[in-house]
Design an enzyme around this catalytic site. Sequence first.
Site, PDB file in Angstrom:
ATOM      1  N   ARG A   1       0.817  -1.233   0.000  1.00  0.00           N
ATOM      2  CA  ARG A   1       0.000   0.000   0.000  1.00  0.00           C
ATOM      3  C   ARG A   1       0.847   1.279   0.000  1.00  0.00           C
ATOM      4  NH1 ARG A   1      -2.279  -3.507  -1.431  1.00  0.00           N
ATOM      5  NH2 ARG A   1      -4.058  -4.564  -0.500  1.00  0.00           N
TER       6      ARG A   1
ATOM      7  N   SER B   1     -10.223   1.134   3.782  1.00  0.00           N
ATOM      8  CA  SER B   1      -9.495   0.799   5.009  1.00  0.00           C
ATOM      9  C   SER B   1      -8.686   2.000   5.488  1.00  0.00           C
ATOM     10  CB  SER B   1      -8.541  -0.365   4.761  1.00  0.00           C
ATOM     11  OG  SER B   1      -9.294  -1.527   4.534  1.00  0.00           O
TER      12      SER B   1
ATOM     13  N   GLU C   1      -3.432   4.108   6.320  1.00  0.00           N
ATOM     14  CA  GLU C   1      -3.335   3.853   4.877  1.00  0.00           C
ATOM     15  C   GLU C   1      -3.807   5.095   4.126  1.00  0.00           C
ATOM     16  OE1 GLU C   1      -4.919   0.106   3.442  1.00  0.00           O
ATOM     17  OE2 GLU C   1      -5.509   1.046   1.559  1.00  0.00           O
TER      18      GLU C   1
HETATM   19  C1  LIG Z   1     -15.119   1.628  -0.555  1.00  0.00           C
HETATM   20  C2  LIG Z   1     -13.627   1.617  -0.762  1.00  0.00           C
HETATM   21  C3  LIG Z   1     -12.973   0.425  -0.920  1.00  0.00           C
HETATM   22  C4  LIG Z   1     -11.579   0.405  -1.089  1.00  0.00           C
HETATM   23  N1  LIG Z   1     -10.955  -0.798  -1.255  1.00  0.00           N
HETATM   24  C5  LIG Z   1      -9.629  -0.830  -1.454  1.00  0.00           C
HETATM   25  C6  LIG Z   1      -8.950  -2.073  -1.650  1.00  0.00           C
HETATM   26  O1  LIG Z   1      -9.535  -3.147  -1.663  1.00  0.00           O
HETATM   27  N2  LIG Z   1      -7.619  -2.044  -1.845  1.00  0.00           N
HETATM   28  C7  LIG Z   1      -6.916  -0.878  -1.857  1.00  0.00           C
HETATM   29  O2  LIG Z   1      -5.698  -0.921  -2.049  1.00  0.00           O
HETATM   30  N3  LIG Z   1      -7.529   0.308  -1.681  1.00  0.00           N
HETATM   31  C8  LIG Z   1      -8.854   0.359  -1.485  1.00  0.00           C
HETATM   32  N4  LIG Z   1      -9.480   1.566  -1.294  1.00  0.00           N
HETATM   33  C9  LIG Z   1      -8.666   2.814  -1.265  1.00  0.00           C
HETATM   34  C10 LIG Z   1      -8.494   3.503  -2.622  1.00  0.00           C
HETATM   35  O3  LIG Z   1      -9.577   3.255  -3.489  1.00  0.00           O
HETATM   36  C11 LIG Z   1      -7.184   3.100  -3.311  1.00  0.00           C
HETATM   37  O4  LIG Z   1      -6.069   3.436  -2.530  1.00  0.00           O
HETATM   38  C12 LIG Z   1      -7.042   3.768  -4.682  1.00  0.00           C
HETATM   39  O5  LIG Z   1      -5.954   3.240  -5.348  1.00  0.00           O
HETATM   40  C13 LIG Z   1      -6.859   5.286  -4.574  1.00  0.00           C
HETATM   41  O6  LIG Z   1      -7.023   5.838  -5.868  1.00  0.00           O
HETATM   42  P1  LIG Z   1      -7.525   7.344  -6.041  1.00  0.00           P
HETATM   43  O7  LIG Z   1      -7.476   7.665  -7.482  1.00  0.00           O
HETATM   44  O8  LIG Z   1      -8.807   7.536  -5.366  1.00  0.00           O
HETATM   45  O9  LIG Z   1      -6.352   8.090  -5.281  1.00  0.00           O
HETATM   46  P2  LIG Z   1      -6.510   9.326  -4.303  1.00  0.00           P
HETATM   47  O10 LIG Z   1      -7.264   8.926  -3.097  1.00  0.00           O
HETATM   48  O11 LIG Z   1      -6.980  10.490  -5.058  1.00  0.00           O
HETATM   49  O12 LIG Z   1      -4.980   9.536  -3.905  1.00  0.00           O
HETATM   50  C14 LIG Z   1      -4.292   8.568  -3.135  1.00  0.00           C
HETATM   51  C15 LIG Z   1      -2.802   8.904  -3.212  1.00  0.00           C
HETATM   52  O13 LIG Z   1      -2.352   8.743  -4.546  1.00  0.00           O
HETATM   53  C16 LIG Z   1      -1.867   9.975  -5.068  1.00  0.00           C
HETATM   54  N5  LIG Z   1      -2.284  10.043  -6.484  1.00  0.00           N
HETATM   55  C17 LIG Z   1      -3.530   9.978  -6.995  1.00  0.00           C
HETATM   56  N6  LIG Z   1      -3.487  10.016  -8.346  1.00  0.00           N
HETATM   57  C18 LIG Z   1      -2.170  10.128  -8.670  1.00  0.00           C
HETATM   58  C19 LIG Z   1      -1.464  10.239  -9.915  1.00  0.00           C
HETATM   59  N7  LIG Z   1      -2.092  10.224 -11.102  1.00  0.00           N
HETATM   60  N8  LIG Z   1      -0.117  10.364  -9.874  1.00  0.00           N
HETATM   61  C20 LIG Z   1       0.549  10.370  -8.690  1.00  0.00           C
HETATM   62  N9  LIG Z   1      -0.054  10.266  -7.497  1.00  0.00           N
HETATM   63  C21 LIG Z   1      -1.403  10.146  -7.493  1.00  0.00           C
HETATM   64  C22 LIG Z   1      -2.453  11.056  -4.198  1.00  0.00           C
HETATM   65  O14 LIG Z   1      -1.626  12.197  -4.176  1.00  0.00           O
HETATM   66  C23 LIG Z   1      -2.503  10.359  -2.842  1.00  0.00           C
HETATM   67  O15 LIG Z   1      -1.240  10.406  -2.245  1.00  0.00           O
HETATM   68  C24 LIG Z   1     -10.856   1.620  -1.116  1.00  0.00           C
HETATM   69  C25 LIG Z   1     -11.536   2.829  -0.971  1.00  0.00           C
HETATM   70  C26 LIG Z   1     -12.917   2.839  -0.792  1.00  0.00           C
HETATM   71  C27 LIG Z   1     -13.624   4.148  -0.660  1.00  0.00           C
END
Ligand SMILES: Cc1cc2nc3c(=O)[nH]c(=O)nc-3n(C[C@H](O)[C@H](O)[C@H](O)COP(=O)(O)OP(=O)(O)OC[C@H]3O[C@@H](n4cnc5c(N)ncnc54)[C@H](O)[C@@H]3O)c2cc1C
Length: 341
Positions: A186, A234, A306
Amino acid sequence: MRSVNLWAEVADKVAQIGANAELLVPASRLTTYRLGGPVALVVSITKIEQVIALGSCLTDDMNVVVIGNGSNILISDDGFDGVAVVLNPADDNTLGNMIELTERTAMIDASAGVRLPVLARRSAAIGWSGLEWAVGVPGTLGGAVRMNAGGHGSDMAGTLHDADVVNLRNGRLVRVAKQDLGLRFRGSAITDEMCVVSARCQVTRGSVEKCQEEISAIVGWRRENQPGGQNAGSVFVNPAQSSKSAGALIDEAGLRGTRRGTAEISQKHANFIQADEKTTAADIVALMCDAQETVLARTGTMMYSEIRLLGFTPEISERFQGRHLNDPNVANAEAKLKSLL
Ligand SMILES: Cc1cc2nc3c(=O)[nH]c(=O)nc-3n(C[C@H](O)[C@H](O)[C@H](O)COP(=O)(O)OP(=O)(O)OC[C@H]3O[C@@H](n4cnc5c(N)ncnc54)[C@H](O)[C@@H]3O)c2cc1C
């Protein structure tokens, strides 16, 4: 917060590179928690050239961060005094919605703004296996690379081949091989100053039926075991020094259903914190403190966050995200990636 005039000047410069700039955007529009204070400047980008040029609009002392779907971010009630870069899907752009499938090599090339469930379903629909786990992760591909998102026994590291990354300060665009991204559980060596603009995933050819079955099983499992509504998945990373998951540790500490304000440790999944329209970021942090302290006192296990915390005091940020600060492997991986960019 810096003066609005200063951010307005930056917004003018951003407009000159063709990107859209908006001042004082409520964090509730940017994250799945749908709460938090204002973000000083949000830059919506539709073309790689704009990502490359963005650095010329910023000074070195300005905080910058990329926000994907905001499904892993909590922004403080005071907001974030910096620039949030958003990759915006638009009809003609390669940043938000491009997915290309190369038949010969079974490689999927997608832009960073593509949502993981879309990617997982597109791949499964033609019987390409490897991304089924991602169907229930509501983030973008860029966010998933940065976080090394995963689940159901797999993660980005399992399928990722390489990623195109832009250094937001100097505009350098480099194709970085998976092994140079410092992917760990993660997390990765990608810092706030780097923007993933696209990534390639190596999948394997399988059967459409099997892929679809797995997708359905995962979607069913998520419905059964995880809450919907306002949350960011999480909250704590599963601690390395415990054989138990963070959710199990919180549950065994009897914290399921604990409330602060209107925030609640989910009844359905103890590692989720649920918010509603009245919840503040401070409520969420108070529950995080409760969980961290209680589990530490009970088991001696320290849990770290996380979810990314933005706009909080250094004390709060370090308290929850301190685990990697002193890890030489993480520092080395970050230094190596930085040297490539
Ligand atoms: C209901 C639910 C279930 C979930 N289940 C899981 C799961 O099973 N497994 C899991 O790992 N996660 C899970 N997550 C967490 C989340 O969805 C993941 O971590 C996902 O990868 C985050 O993507 P995001 O685009 O929303 O990133 P954001 O939340 O927008 O950003 C997360 C991080 O990534 C960085 N970031 C975003 N986009 C970029 C980019 N293009 N370039 C560089 N950095 C970037 C941001 O600066 C930040 O540091 C869950 C979340 C929810 C709400």
